[in-house]
Structure formats: C-alpha cells, structure tokens
Design an enzyme around this catalytic site. Structure first.
Site, PDB file in Angstrom:
ATOM      1  N   ARG A 116       0.861  -1.197   0.000  1.00  0.00           N
ATOM      2  CA  ARG A 116       0.000   0.000   0.000  1.00  0.00           C
ATOM      3  C   ARG A 116       0.889   1.237   0.000  1.00  0.00           C
ATOM      4  O   ARG A 116       0.619   2.217  -0.678  1.00  0.00           O
ATOM      5  CB  ARG A 116      -0.966   0.001   1.188  1.00  0.00           C
ATOM      6  CG  ARG A 116      -1.764   1.288   1.300  1.00  0.00           C
ATOM      7  CD  ARG A 116      -3.084   1.179   2.069  1.00  0.00           C
ATOM      8  NE  ARG A 116      -3.049   0.288   3.207  1.00  0.00           N
ATOM      9  CZ  ARG A 116      -2.414   0.539   4.366  1.00  0.00           C
ATOM     10  NH1 ARG A 116      -1.761   1.669   4.548  1.00  0.00           N
ATOM     11  NH2 ARG A 116      -2.441  -0.347   5.346  1.00  0.00           N
ATOM     12  N   ASP A 142      -6.609  18.809 -14.945  1.00  0.00           N
ATOM     13  CA  ASP A 142      -6.937  17.446 -15.358  1.00  0.00           C
ATOM     14  C   ASP A 142      -6.527  17.326 -16.821  1.00  0.00           C
ATOM     15  O   ASP A 142      -7.174  17.895 -17.700  1.00  0.00           O
ATOM     16  CB  ASP A 142      -8.438  17.205 -15.158  1.00  0.00           C
ATOM     17  CG  ASP A 142      -8.870  15.793 -15.564  1.00  0.00           C
ATOM     18  OD1 ASP A 142      -8.163  15.157 -16.375  1.00  0.00           O
ATOM     19  OD2 ASP A 142      -9.933  15.342 -15.086  1.00  0.00           O
ATOM     20  N   LYS A 164      -7.708   6.353 -19.774  1.00  0.00           N
ATOM     21  CA  LYS A 164      -7.969   6.873 -21.117  1.00  0.00           C
ATOM     22  C   LYS A 164      -6.702   6.775 -21.982  1.00  0.00           C
ATOM     23  O   LYS A 164      -6.233   5.693 -22.210  1.00  0.00           O
ATOM     24  CB  LYS A 164      -8.500   8.299 -20.990  1.00  0.00           C
ATOM     25  CG  LYS A 164      -9.572   8.474 -19.883  1.00  0.00           C
ATOM     26  CD  LYS A 164     -10.852   7.735 -20.154  1.00  0.00           C
ATOM     27  CE  LYS A 164     -11.779   7.670 -18.938  1.00  0.00           C
ATOM     28  NZ  LYS A 164     -12.139   8.955 -18.348  1.00  0.00           N
ATOM     29  N   TYR A 184     -15.726  17.446 -15.737  1.00  0.00           N
ATOM     30  CA  TYR A 184     -16.038  16.023 -15.926  1.00  0.00           C
ATOM     31  C   TYR A 184     -17.102  15.641 -14.884  1.00  0.00           C
ATOM     32  O   TYR A 184     -16.996  16.002 -13.702  1.00  0.00           O
ATOM     33  CB  TYR A 184     -14.758  15.197 -15.722  1.00  0.00           C
ATOM     34  CG  TYR A 184     -14.998  13.723 -15.709  1.00  0.00           C
ATOM     35  CD1 TYR A 184     -15.325  13.047 -16.882  1.00  0.00           C
ATOM     36  CD2 TYR A 184     -14.936  13.000 -14.530  1.00  0.00           C
ATOM     37  CE1 TYR A 184     -15.573  11.688 -16.870  1.00  0.00           C
ATOM     38  CE2 TYR A 184     -15.177  11.633 -14.511  1.00  0.00           C
ATOM     39  CZ  TYR A 184     -15.495  10.984 -15.683  1.00  0.00           C
ATOM     40  OH  TYR A 184     -15.747   9.642 -15.661  1.00  0.00           O
TER      41      TYR A 184
HETATM   42  C1  LIG Z   1     -12.602   9.404 -17.061  1.00  0.00           C
HETATM   43  C2  LIG Z   1     -12.215  10.752 -16.541  1.00  0.00           C
HETATM   44  C3  LIG Z   1     -12.002  10.958 -15.173  1.00  0.00           C
HETATM   45  C4  LIG Z   1     -12.226   9.893 -14.136  1.00  0.00           C
HETATM   46  O1  LIG Z   1     -11.336   8.857 -14.241  1.00  0.00           O
HETATM   47  P1  LIG Z   1     -11.654   7.333 -13.815  1.00  0.00           P
HETATM   48  O2  LIG Z   1     -10.402   6.620 -14.178  1.00  0.00           O
HETATM   49  O3  LIG Z   1     -12.852   6.890 -14.621  1.00  0.00           O
HETATM   50  O4  LIG Z   1     -11.950   7.334 -12.369  1.00  0.00           O
HETATM   51  C5  LIG Z   1     -11.588  12.226 -14.773  1.00  0.00           C
HETATM   52  N1  LIG Z   1     -11.431  13.231 -15.661  1.00  0.00           N
HETATM   53  C6  LIG Z   1     -11.642  13.065 -16.978  1.00  0.00           C
HETATM   54  C7  LIG Z   1     -11.457  14.214 -17.906  1.00  0.00           C
HETATM   55  C8  LIG Z   1     -12.045  11.825 -17.472  1.00  0.00           C
HETATM   56  O5  LIG Z   1     -12.282  11.666 -18.786  1.00  0.00           O
END
Ligand SMILES: *Cc1c(COP(=O)(O)O)cnc(C)c1O
Length: 382
Positions: free
Chosen positions: A52, A177, A202, A105
């Site tokens: 962890r 982000d 992603k 988001y």
């Molecule tokens: C998918 C996404 C998230 C969240 O991520 P997870 O891996 O699904 O928890 C946050 N910000 C953006 C822009 C995203 O496309």
C-alpha cells in the site's frame, strides 16, 4: 539510464524502467506481492515494506509519469477519481473553497458536489474561458482552481498560463486534469500549473483494459504530503494495473499522432456533410479556443463532438447505426467509440448547468485505418 535525455518518446520507454537488477529482465516485472522480506528488523534492501505504501511496478509508472509531465513526483491510483479525491483531501480541509469549471467532468462534479460537500468543501462553478470570472470567484478560503482543457464533451479550451497567473497572484494551487490531451499533447506543469491529474484509464493506458489514475506535482513537499495521504487512504494502483499503464505509456506518442491524424480526417468529413450541424474540435480555426489551443497543445487530440440535424432522435439513430465505431462510454483507447452524451456519459447532469445538447454525439477517434472509420461514419450518418 535517462540522465540527460529530454526526448518524450525516449522517456516514455525508459524513464523509471531500468532493466531489473535481480534478473536482467528488460521489462519492469509485475511485482505481485503485498509484503517484502526484511533481512534484519527494519532493514529494507529495496526500500519497500508493504505494497500500500509502495511497490516497484507502481514506482516505475510513477517515475515515468513524472518525467513525461516535467514534474518532480508522480503518484499512481486505483482510478482517476481516487486520484482526484486524494488530491482534494490533501490540499483542502473542511471549510475550504475551490473554483471548478462549470463543465467539469461529471464524476469530478459529483465527487465535489455530492460527496465532499458533506465533508465541508465549498465550491464555485464558473466558465474557465472567462479569466476575470475565475478571479472574481476566489475567496479568502480558496485553496485551488481546478482546470480541465480540452473539456468533455464540448472540447472547450482554458488558457493554462493565464489561470496559472491568477493562481500565483492569489497564492492558490492550479490543478489541471490533463486526461483529454495526455502529456504528449500538453504539459500543464511546464505552462505554470502546480498539479496535473490523469485518468490513466484513457489515453495513458490507451487500450481500454485498465482503470487507473495519477497525480504529478512540481513541488517535492506536496509530493510527500500526497504520498502520506495515498498510503493512509489506500486507493493505490495495483501492480498489474500499474504495469498495463506503463506498457501503454511506451506507445503514447505514436498513438497520439495517429489519433490526431484520424480525428482531423473525421472533422474534415463532418465539415462537408449536410447532417452535421455544428462541430466541436479545437483544431478548427472557427473554434473559440483555437488560438489558445495552438499555443499550449502540440496537436488537437482524438476527441471530436458534433451536433446532428434532426434532434435527439437523429443523434441516437447515428449512434445505433455505427458499426466500427463501438457504442460505448469512455475514451482514449486504440478502438474508435461513439456515444450520446445526453443519454449516456452526461445523463446524470441533465437539468443542471452541465447539461449538454440532446443532439450531440461524441467520438473517441481510434487508430484504425481512417478509410474504414470514414466509411462507417458515412453510413451511420445516413
Ligand atoms: C474518465 C475521466 C475521469 C475519471 O477517471 P476514472 O479513471 O474513470 O476514475 C476524470 N477526468 C476526466 C477528464 C475523465 O475523462
């Protein structure tokens, strides 16, 4: 091995990924272990005591991400939302305030508005393209400005350098982000941001086979604080998930180039098609954020949204008719996806200020043969 190396593609393949000293394995092993042997009490030959707190496969991913974003430290999490939650609860305390985009988001908005509000975090949602509006939203208890660029699903662009200036003046942190752009197309820390967050689910992972998240910082003390919270809260990236994200990073640059090539071709097709009413892509000169995007991004990415003539019913029909474009949520994988944000990814924000047009379609343009993608979209458009 990467001392003195600057090239993105080289760092993606080598940063944090020296050959395994125990075996010579060229590829970082999946260290599928929870604990580590101590030769004598408190002696930690590899520096690890419990997974962890730290795991060598995770460390490799964290070091590679830090190198690619130009940060001093990276931290890998179980998901993008786990990274966001850990970051907000490290930088803020109950009673603090943050500024967020009014088109954040959906999952980020839900975490802030419906989970962390009960913990005592206050927020103001504003359009980030309005720099004066962001400044006006700051309060004495504001701790950070949350930025997304490009945004989901309307591909809005925020000026990271301008927001970094406001944040610095006010003594608050700017968090970006960077999921939609990936570090290959945009490096917010180098543009002046303090923290970068990713959903590695992603483009970083890139193959729709892993859920993960990351934080990269340029301040070592904040990195220490985050590592303490990561260990204490426990939403870590496991060894196999870390390995998948690390494997994805190696090809990020070449994948992104093809995502961009294919997206540009799809935008060209849509621009000349009578069924497309409005196209959202920062690479279009008509896009209101085009100049800023040109300044802060290498290229414009693989995400394309457009409105179709004929309202929601027509948009749903296009989604249902697509064959090669798979009808599914998420984005950033090698395969092309199509979705109806109003009824799928953004259904939960209907009726709020984040509501999206009901004739909107979002494409995550993959890296298949572009002729096949064009043919499928043409038949789906009818
Ligand atoms: C998918 C996404 C998230 C969240 O991520 P997870 O891996 O699904 O928890 C946050 N910000 C953006 C822009 C995203 O496309």
């Amino acid at each position: 091995m990467t001392d003195g190396v600057q090239g993105f593609e080289t760092l993606a393949i080598h940063a944090g990924q020296d050959a395994d000293p125990a075996t010579g394995a060229v590829i970082t092993p999946i260290h599928q272990t929870s604990t580590y042997r101590q030769p004598t009490v408190g002696e930690l030959p590899g520096g690890y005591d419990y997974s962890r707190a730290g795991n060598p496969t995770r460390t490799a991913l964290e070091e590679c991400l830090a190198a690619l974003e130009g940060g001093v430290r990276g931290l890998a999490f179980a998901s993008g939302m786990a990274a966001t939650d850990t970051l907000l609860r490290t930088v803020c305390k109950p009673g603090d305030h943050i500024v967020i985009p009014n088109d954040a988001y959906g999952g980020t908005y839900r975490l802030i508005a419906r989970v962390l509000d009960r913990w005592g975090l206050e927020f103001t949602a504003v359009p980030l393209s309005d720099v004066d509006g962001v400044r006006a939203a700051l309060r004495p208890n504001t701790k950070l400005i949350w930025c997304e660029t490009p945004t989901n699903p309307l591909l809005g662009i925020a000026d990271v350098t301008a927001l970094a200036g406001i944040a610095r003046e006010a003594g608050v942190q700017l968090v970006v982000d960077n999921t939609f752009a990936s570090p290959y197309l945009q490096q917010p820390l180098i543009l002046g941001a303090d923290v970068v967050v990713h959903s590695t689910t992603k483009y970083v992972g890139g193959h729709s086979d892993v859920v993960g998240g990351a934080i990269i910082v340029r301040n070592a003390q904040l990195g220490e604080d985050l590592a303490f919270h990561q260990k204490s809260m426990g939403a870590i990236s496991g060894p196999f998930d870390s390995w998948l994200a690390l494997r994805g990073l190696k090809t990020l640059a070449v994948r992104m180039e093809r995502h961009c090539d294919n997206a540009e071709s799809i935008v060209e097709l849509l621009s000349n098609h009578s069924a497309a009413a409005e196209i959202f892509y920062p690479g279009l000169e008509s896009h209101p954020g085009h100049e800023i995007a040109a300044k802060q991004m290498r290229r414009y990415g693989g995400m394309v949204s457009f409105r179709v003539k004929g309202g929601q019913q027509a948009a749903v029909q296009v989604c249902n008719r697509a064959k090669l474009f798979t009808l599914a949520e998420s984005l950033g994988g090698v395969e092309s996806l199509i979705e109806h944000p109003g009824l799928m990814t953004h259904a939960s924000v209907a009726g709020s200020e984040l509501q999206v047009p009901d004739d909107l379609i979002r494409l995550s343009v993959g890296i298949e043969s572009v002729e096949d993608l064009r043919a499928d979209l043409l038949q789906a458009l009818g």
